[in-house]
Design an enzyme around this catalytic site. Sequence first.
Site, mmCIF file in Angstrom:
data_model
loop_
_atom_site.group_PDB
_atom_site.id
_atom_site.type_symbol
_atom_site.label_atom_id
_atom_site.label_comp_id
_atom_site.label_asym_id
_atom_site.label_seq_id
_atom_site.Cartn_x
_atom_site.Cartn_y
_atom_site.Cartn_z
ATOM 1 N N HIS A 1 30.699 34.117 48.118
ATOM 2 C CA HIS A 1 29.540 34.618 47.360
ATOM 3 C C HIS A 1 28.628 33.437 47.017
ATOM 4 C CE1 HIS A 1 27.292 37.281 44.724
ATOM 5 N NE2 HIS A 1 27.273 36.284 43.867
ATOM 6 N N ASP B 1 39.143 41.984 44.939
ATOM 7 C CA ASP B 1 39.765 43.170 44.355
ATOM 8 C C ASP B 1 38.691 44.251 44.272
ATOM 9 O OD1 ASP B 1 38.278 42.587 42.121
ATOM 10 O OD2 ASP B 1 39.948 41.716 41.008
ATOM 11 N N GLU B 2 38.963 45.279 43.488
ATOM 12 C CA GLU B 2 38.026 46.400 43.494
ATOM 13 C C GLU B 2 36.752 46.143 42.701
ATOM 14 O OE1 GLU B 2 39.644 50.656 43.169
ATOM 15 O OE2 GLU B 2 41.182 49.241 42.506
#
Length: 204
Positions: A117, A149-150
């Site tokens: 990112h 992760d989510e």
Amino acid sequence: MSQRLEAIERARIAILISGRGSNMVALAEATRDGRIPNAEISVVISDQRNALGLARAKALGIETLVIGRSGTREEHDHEILAALRSRKIDLVCLAGYMRVLSREFVEAYPDRILNIHPSLLPAFPGLDAQRQALEGGAEYTGCTVHFVDEILDGGRILRQSRVEIQPDDTIETLSDRILLEEHKIYPEVVSLVLGNMAESSSDG
Ligand code: GRF
């Protein structure tokens, strides 16, 4: 015999992209020049048919797949998971992949999915991270490699690199300097994670 052993121990990486694919190329080059040892990019999967990275992957002789966003996120991820399983993928690298993964996907590869990112997370998550940094008047920003992760850009941080913001920076000049750092740290982290995976599998 030793050749066979090497073949079995070679880690199989899948890279998911939606666009340009420069991080994908950086990872592919690192598997080829030994910075990521005993590993190969087995497949590059795009959710966008016209992603520039697809042509770049093909030019590198890597298998490419387009799995378009038909149906729900869960259905889409299910299709991707089937492609990963049939290729016995060990590690999934998101590289400019523009869709948040479903719970099923994340749980299928615990600590086996990485993302890069373009900010120093937790600062500036989500879209347009470089614009957020510039418009927010930050003095510096950077990039982060993290487990996925989510939660969007929310998984455990593995490595960050800092980039100073210059007074005359535009989104393009800043993004270019961050990208240079991305191309350095992503291969380093992939190599470390694969090394840890190999160690923990030989422990048991
Ligand atoms: C990179 O800035 C990456 O950090 C972000 O999306 C961009 C992808 O660039 N997640 P590329 O497709 O790897 O060139």
